[in-house]
Write an enzyme that holds these catalytic residues in place. Structure first.
Site, PDB file in Angstrom:
ATOM      1  N   HIS A 258       0.833  -1.199   0.000  1.00 31.69           N
ATOM      2  CA  HIS A 258       0.000   0.000   0.000  1.00 31.69           C
ATOM      3  C   HIS A 258       0.872   1.255   0.000  1.00 31.69           C
ATOM      4  O   HIS A 258       2.045   1.208   0.366  1.00 31.69           O
ATOM      5  CB  HIS A 258      -0.934  -0.020   1.203  1.00 31.69           C
TER       6      HIS A 258
ATOM      7  N   GLU B  35       1.027   3.861   1.839  1.00 29.37           N
ATOM      8  CA  GLU B  35       1.598   4.296   3.125  1.00 29.37           C
ATOM      9  C   GLU B  35       2.880   3.542   3.422  1.00 29.37           C
ATOM     10  O   GLU B  35       3.877   4.118   3.868  1.00 29.37           O
ATOM     11  CB  GLU B  35       0.598   4.031   4.259  1.00 29.37           C
TER      12      GLU B  35
ATOM     13  N   CYS C 223      -2.088  -1.335   7.380  1.00 27.12           N
ATOM     14  CA  CYS C 223      -1.173  -0.187   7.417  1.00 27.12           C
ATOM     15  C   CYS C 223      -1.137   0.503   8.776  1.00 27.12           C
ATOM     16  O   CYS C 223      -0.094   1.025   9.165  1.00 27.12           O
ATOM     17  CB  CYS C 223      -1.559   0.836   6.354  1.00 27.12           C
TER      18      CYS C 223
ATOM     19  N   SER D 268     -20.596   7.683 -39.325  1.00 25.42           N
ATOM     20  CA  SER D 268     -20.303   8.435 -38.109  1.00 25.42           C
ATOM     21  C   SER D 268     -18.831   8.807 -37.957  1.00 25.42           C
ATOM     22  O   SER D 268     -18.434   9.387 -36.959  1.00 25.42           O
ATOM     23  CB  SER D 268     -20.723   7.614 -36.885  1.00 25.42           C
TER      24      SER D 268
ATOM     25  N   THR E  16     -22.644  -1.816 -33.320  1.00 27.86           N
ATOM     26  CA  THR E  16     -21.441  -0.992 -33.430  1.00 27.86           C
ATOM     27  C   THR E  16     -20.294  -1.796 -34.046  1.00 27.86           C
ATOM     28  O   THR E  16     -19.529  -1.283 -34.865  1.00 27.86           O
ATOM     29  CB  THR E  16     -21.051  -0.447 -32.035  1.00 27.86           C
TER      30      THR E  16
HETATM   31  C1  AOF Z   1      -4.834  -0.510  -1.832  1.00 25.91           C
HETATM   32  N1  AOF Z   1      -3.750   0.303  -1.860  1.00 25.91           N
HETATM   33  O1  AOF Z   1      -2.456   1.906  -1.018  1.00 25.91           O
HETATM   34  C2  AOF Z   1      -4.404   1.298   0.169  1.00 25.91           C
HETATM   35  C3  AOF Z   1      -5.562   0.449   0.188  1.00 25.91           C
HETATM   36  O2  AOF Z   1      -6.211  -6.536  -0.675  1.00 25.91           O
HETATM   37  P1  AOF Z   1      -5.336  -5.470  -0.112  1.00 25.91           P
HETATM   38  O3  AOF Z   1      -4.555  -5.917   1.094  1.00 25.91           O
HETATM   39  O4  AOF Z   1      -4.429  -4.839  -1.125  1.00 25.91           O
HETATM   40  O5  AOF Z   1      -6.299  -4.351   0.485  1.00 25.91           O
HETATM   41  C4  AOF Z   1      -7.122  -3.593  -0.329  1.00 25.91           C
HETATM   42  C5  AOF Z   1      -7.910  -2.624   0.526  1.00 25.91           C
HETATM   43  O6  AOF Z   1      -7.051  -1.844   1.334  1.00 25.91           O
HETATM   44  C6  AOF Z   1      -8.717  -1.629  -0.277  1.00 25.91           C
HETATM   45  O7  AOF Z   1      -9.989  -2.123  -0.533  1.00 25.91           O
HETATM   46  C7  AOF Z   1      -8.787  -0.416   0.638  1.00 25.91           C
HETATM   47  O8  AOF Z   1      -9.902  -0.549   1.498  1.00 25.91           O
HETATM   48  C8  AOF Z   1      -7.535  -0.504   1.498  1.00 25.91           C
HETATM   49  N2  AOF Z   1      -6.484   0.508   1.180  1.00 25.91           N
HETATM   50  N3  AOF Z   1      -5.716  -0.433  -0.833  1.00 25.91           N
HETATM   51  O9  AOF Z   1      -5.019  -1.327  -2.727  1.00 25.91           O
HETATM   52  C9  AOF Z   1      -3.472   1.191  -0.910  1.00 25.91           C
HETATM   53  N4  AOF Z   1      -4.150   2.184   1.131  1.00 25.91           N
HETATM   54 ZN    ZN Z   2      -3.240  -0.310   3.754  1.00 24.98          ZN
END
Ligand code: AOF
Ligand code: ZN
Length: 385
Positions: free
Chosen positions: A50, A52, A84, A168, A196
């Site tokens: 993530h 953070e 996190c 179009s 289409t």
């Molecule tokens: C993300 N990226 O930077 C943050 C998220 O399956 P995971 O562990 O990757 O968790 C996904 C969830 O984590 C996502 O639905 C959201 O609620 C939280 N934050 N997710 O993919 C990030 N900070």
């Molecule tokens: Zn997180």
């Protein structure tokens, strides 16, 4: 650097995840010490660390006592990666500035609460609308299980998408085409109806901008389309999902298409023999993790989506040209009184080269302030960076 300036930077970083993180959110993070940036991170790919964690890992100085500025509330759940919040607490970060609360019910509000309980100062709602804007697909999908549906229309000044004979190409200019390709690169799937493909034989690929190829979803209830259509034969044919009725999928043609690598999706039909759209969208989410869809035509598909109230957002590119008699994007939708008309929220009116680019939303944004957001939103995913 102020909280707002840092959030601006965090939004830019978040955008680097475009096309790679879905169905997860785009998240960016900046760490500030005495107003200076000492760490940056973003969610780079689905399943990757993530934002953070990346910012903490790459910080160039000790983060104790520093401020973390992050577009989305930090998570508390064990998902693909560890939560996190404990990681932030361990690091000694003293203050956390959050763009928006996480709409994910597993997290929502609990990240903020845990940080506060541990004595961290928390500020919530900085550039909240921009943060919602970059994660509006995620917000709808995580709370409803349905993809966020965006329509794209290229039309004349007098509201036509084609001449009566179907011609179009091309109505809008170069810049509008670039923006449409940017939308394709951003959303998980593009979708078209049978007519289409018959008429235009489109590739539906991302060419005018860099970006990844989305799924291509083709609706052909009775499998009538020629096997030689580009969407079934080109290099991306394995990214094509062909939706058809249960009966049509029993045929030899279906078998041939399947063996050439195309994904076939069986969708129940309604009382008129047409694919049931709400079910179709739900299946795209369940089977393919598709959290957003760009509808690219034609009138039958647009009209049906409006009838089922499935349109979350519409981008109308208007070229300065008059057709007179012509085809209309919602011509198969009929209402009896003006009060039944669809009156979406006016989100943005932009210039797109020599065209006009209008964005409307089914509902006004659920968070943030109107005026603050407008200028920034132009650069966040409308292909207008
Ligand atoms: C993300 N990226 O930077 C943050 C998220 O399956 P995971 O562990 O990757 O968790 C996904 C969830 O984590 C996502 O639905 C959201 O609620 C939280 N934050 N997710 O993919 C990030 N900070
Ligand atoms: Zn997180």
């Amino acid at each position: 650097m102020t909280d707002e300036q840092a959030m601006h930077r965090a939004l830019e970083l978040a955008m680097r995840g475009t096309g790679r993180v879905s169905p997860n959110p785009r998240v960016g993070c900046v760490i500030l010490k005495e107003g200076r940036v000492i760490g940056e991170g973003w969610h780079a790919a689905y399943g990757a660390p993530h934002a953070e964690v990346m910012a903490l890992t790459h910080a160039t100085e000790d983060v104790r006592g520093a401020t973390m500025v992050v577009t989305l509330e930090p998570c508390v759940h064990e998902g693909k990666t560890p939560p996190c919040v404990p990681r932030i607490l361990e690091s000694g970060i003293a203050r956390v500035v959050i763009g928006m609360r996480d709409p994910n019910p597993r997290v929502s509000g609990r990240g903020i609460e845990q940080l506060r309980q541990a004595g961290v100062e928390v500020r919530v709602g900085v550039l909240e609308r921009e943060c919602w804007w970059i994660n509006r697909y995620f917000a709808k999908h995580i709370t409803s299980g349905m993809p966020y549906v965006v329509g794209k229309i290229a039309q004349s000044l007098d509201g036509c998408i084609a001449l009566p004979n179907g011609e179009s190409r091309w109505i809008t200019g170069e810049e509008s085409r670039r923006r449409v390709h940017a939308l394709r690169a951003e959303l998980d799937a593009v979708m078209v109806g049978k007519n289409t493909v018959f008429r235009d034989n489109p590739h539906l690929t991302v060419r005018a901008v860099p970006g990844r190829q989305p799924w291509r979803v083709v609706l052909d209830t009775q499998l009538q389309l020629p096997m030689m259509s580009f969407v079934f034969t080109d290099e991306y044919r394995e990214r094509t999902i062909l939706c058809a009725s249960p009966a049509a999928l029993q045929t030899r043609k279906a078998e041939t298409l399947r063996s050439s690598g195309i994904q076939l999706l069986e969708v129940p039909t309604d009382e008129n023999g047409r694919l049931h759209l709400p079910t179709l969208f739900r299946l795209l989410s369940e089977r393919f993790q598709i959290s957003s869809v760009l509808l690219e035509g034609g009138a039958t598909l647009f009209s049906a989506c409006l009838r089922h109230q499935l349109l979350d957002e519409l981008h109308v590119f208007v070229a300065p040209v008059i057709f007179g008699k012509g085809r209309h994007p919602f011509e198969q939708w009929t209402i009896e009184a003006l009060e039944q008309a669809w009156r979406p929220h006016m989100q943005a009116v932009l210039r797109s080269g020599t065209d006009l680019h209008i964005i409307v939303l089914k509902e006004p944004p659920p968070v943030g302030e109107e005026d603050a957001a407008k200028s920034v939103i132009q650069g966040l995913g409308t292909g207008n960076a």
